[in-house]
Design a protein around this motif. Structure first.
Motif, PDB file in Angstrom:
ATOM      1  N   LEU A 181       0.824  -1.210   0.000  1.00 56.51           N
ATOM      2  CA  LEU A 181       0.000   0.000   0.000  1.00 56.51           C
ATOM      3  C   LEU A 181       0.863   1.267   0.000  1.00 56.51           C
ATOM      4  CD1 LEU A 181      -2.909   1.151   0.225  1.00 56.51           C
ATOM      5  CD2 LEU A 181      -2.551   1.220   2.688  1.00 56.51           C
ATOM      6  N   ILE A 182       1.831   1.323   0.913  1.00 62.79           N
ATOM      7  CA  ILE A 182       2.620   2.545   1.077  1.00 62.79           C
ATOM      8  C   ILE A 182       3.463   2.817  -0.168  1.00 62.79           C
ATOM      9  CG2 ILE A 182       4.921   2.085   2.027  1.00 62.79           C
ATOM     10  CD1 ILE A 182       4.120   3.622   4.500  1.00 62.79           C
TER      11      ILE A 182
ATOM     12  N   SER B  69       0.262   7.776   1.537  1.00 57.49           N
ATOM     13  CA  SER B  69      -0.539   8.876   2.084  1.00 57.49           C
ATOM     14  C   SER B  69      -0.091   9.222   3.513  1.00 57.49           C
ATOM     15  CB  SER B  69      -2.028   8.504   2.059  1.00 57.49           C
ATOM     16  OG  SER B  69      -2.406   7.976   3.302  1.00 57.49           O
ATOM     17  N   LEU B  70      -0.216  10.504   3.861  1.00 63.23           N
ATOM     18  CA  LEU B  70       0.203  10.960   5.189  1.00 63.23           C
ATOM     19  C   LEU B  70      -0.608  10.276   6.292  1.00 63.23           C
ATOM     20  CD1 LEU B  70       0.731  14.759   4.480  1.00 63.23           C
ATOM     21  CD2 LEU B  70       2.476  12.987   4.705  1.00 63.23           C
ATOM     22  N   GLN B  71      -1.844   9.895   5.974  1.00 61.10           N
ATOM     23  CA  GLN B  71      -2.685   9.176   6.943  1.00 61.10           C
ATOM     24  C   GLN B  71      -1.957   7.956   7.514  1.00 61.10           C
ATOM     25  OE1 GLN B  71      -5.722   9.668   8.259  1.00 61.10           O
ATOM     26  NE2 GLN B  71      -5.572  11.648   7.240  1.00 61.10           N
TER      27      GLN B  71
ATOM     28  N   MET C  51      12.643   4.110  -3.067  1.00 63.04           N
ATOM     29  CA  MET C  51      13.354   4.512  -1.854  1.00 63.04           C
ATOM     30  C   MET C  51      13.466   6.040  -1.726  1.00 63.04           C
ATOM     31  SD  MET C  51      16.306   1.759  -1.105  1.00 63.04           S
ATOM     32  CE  MET C  51      17.544   2.184  -2.272  1.00 63.04           C
ATOM     33  N   PHE C  52      13.411   6.510  -0.487  1.00 61.29           N
ATOM     34  CA  PHE C  52      13.724   7.910  -0.122  1.00 61.29           C
ATOM     35  C   PHE C  52      12.968   8.962  -0.955  1.00 61.29           C
ATOM     36  CE2 PHE C  52      17.439   5.335   1.008  1.00 61.29           C
ATOM     37  CZ  PHE C  52      17.507   5.601   2.364  1.00 61.29           C
TER      38      PHE C  52
ATOM     39  N   LYS D 224       7.669   9.981   1.101  1.00 61.65           N
ATOM     40  CA  LYS D 224       8.001   9.090   2.219  1.00 61.65           C
ATOM     41  C   LYS D 224       8.730   9.849   3.326  1.00 61.65           C
ATOM     42  CE  LYS D 224       8.162   4.517   0.183  1.00 61.65           C
ATOM     43  NZ  LYS D 224       9.084   3.391  -0.047  1.00 61.65           N
ATOM     44  N   LEU D 225       9.565  10.833   2.936  1.00 61.78           N
ATOM     45  CA  LEU D 225      10.231  11.636   3.963  1.00 61.78           C
ATOM     46  C   LEU D 225       9.207  12.439   4.764  1.00 61.78           C
ATOM     47  CD1 LEU D 225      13.433  12.823   2.100  1.00 61.78           C
ATOM     48  CD2 LEU D 225      13.326  11.408   4.156  1.00 61.78           C
ATOM     49  N   SER D 226       8.214  13.013   4.080  1.00 60.35           N
ATOM     50  CA  SER D 226       7.181  13.786   4.791  1.00 60.35           C
ATOM     51  C   SER D 226       6.389  12.875   5.726  1.00 60.35           C
ATOM     52  CB  SER D 226       6.191  14.418   3.820  1.00 60.35           C
ATOM     53  OG  SER D 226       6.848  15.021   2.785  1.00 60.35           O
TER      54      SER D 226
END
Ligand SMILES: Nc1ncnc2c1ncn2[C@@H]1O[C@H](COP(=O)(O)OP(=O)(O)O)[C@@H](O)[C@H]1O
Ligand SMILES: [Mg+2]
Length: 218
Positions: A75-76, A81-83, A153-154, A158-160
């Motif tokens: 999923l990620i 998503s920030l959720q 990756m990175f 994903k960082l947020s």
């Protein structure tokens, strides 16, 4: 048996029992079955999002509820998503608060995305074989390492999401040394995958914290 799950450590099957779907986990390490069953029993009893344990064959296997949903790793990586960051922070804060230990908490252990199922807008944790006492930062550093080092990756998203996960966890429970724990997890992953570029990333985290990863190390 309906099917076998992807798993590296143990033999894990989806099965049908008494009319509903369940999961049979057959352990390679003898003592692990009883420990995982006992922890699932306590955590489920406290209302935490983990499968309900159904049966134990001491020293061998456990039967547990099947959690329908999507694996959080898939999923990620499709939709970061920030959720997901917020809900993961809540899952870990809930788990760590439920099990304080002398000098810290009981960790989930093996805190990787594959060990979560996304169901009804929340993560459900599976795989507690490596649960042990420790500092919350160890679990949080490891899950952030898993988020950042699975394909793609990175990324900026994903960082947020990782920053949000840390900030939200800190609103709910104390967390110290997470950047050191992340750097340690990146080094471990570099070693396991023989991927030296991850060592450069670990150095950036040591020098500049999570923000250091916004830079390109090459
Ligand atoms: N109760 C469950 N409901 C749904 N999926 C599960 C359940 N237990 C395990 N899985 C899936 O099976 C995979 C392997 O199980 P896990 O307990 O992580 O075994 P291993 O110790 O071999 O890693 C998990 O990554 C998850 O995708
Ligand atoms: Mg696992």
């Amino acid at each position: 048996m309906e099917s076998r799950f992807d798993s590296k450590k143990n033999l894990v099957y989806k099965a049908r029992c008494r009319g509903s779907l369940c999961v049979l986990k057959w352990f390679r390490r003898e003592e692990a079955a009883d420990r995982e069953f006992a922890l699932l029993d306590r955590a489920h009893g406290l209302g935490l999002r983990v499968p309900r344990p159904l049966d134990l064959w001491p020293g061998r296997a456990i039967l547990m509820e099947f959690i329908p949903g999507e694996n959080l790793c898939d999923l990620i990586n499709e939709e970061p998503s920030l959720q997901i960051g917020l809900r993961l922070a809540e899952w870990y804060a809930g788990f760590h608060k439920a099990f304080p230990s002398d000098d810290g908490v009981l960790l989930k252990g093996d805190s990787i995305l594959r060990n979560f199922v996304w169901r009804g807008g929340s993560p459900w944790g599976v795989d507690f074989e490596e649960s042990r006492p420790g500092k919350p930062a160890e679990d949080i550093g490891e899950i952030i390492c898993s988020i950042l080092t699975t394909d793609p990756m990175f990324t900026w998203e994903k960082l947020s999401l990782s920053r949000l996960l840390i900030d939200h966890y800190q609103r709910l429970a104390p967390l110290e040394g997470v950047e050191d724990a992340l750097a340690w997890a990146l080094r471990e992953t570099a070693r396991r995958r023989r991927e030296p570029s991850l060592l450069a990333r670990a150095c950036l985290v040591e020098k500049m914290g999570l923000e250091g990863l916004a830079e390109d190390p090459s």
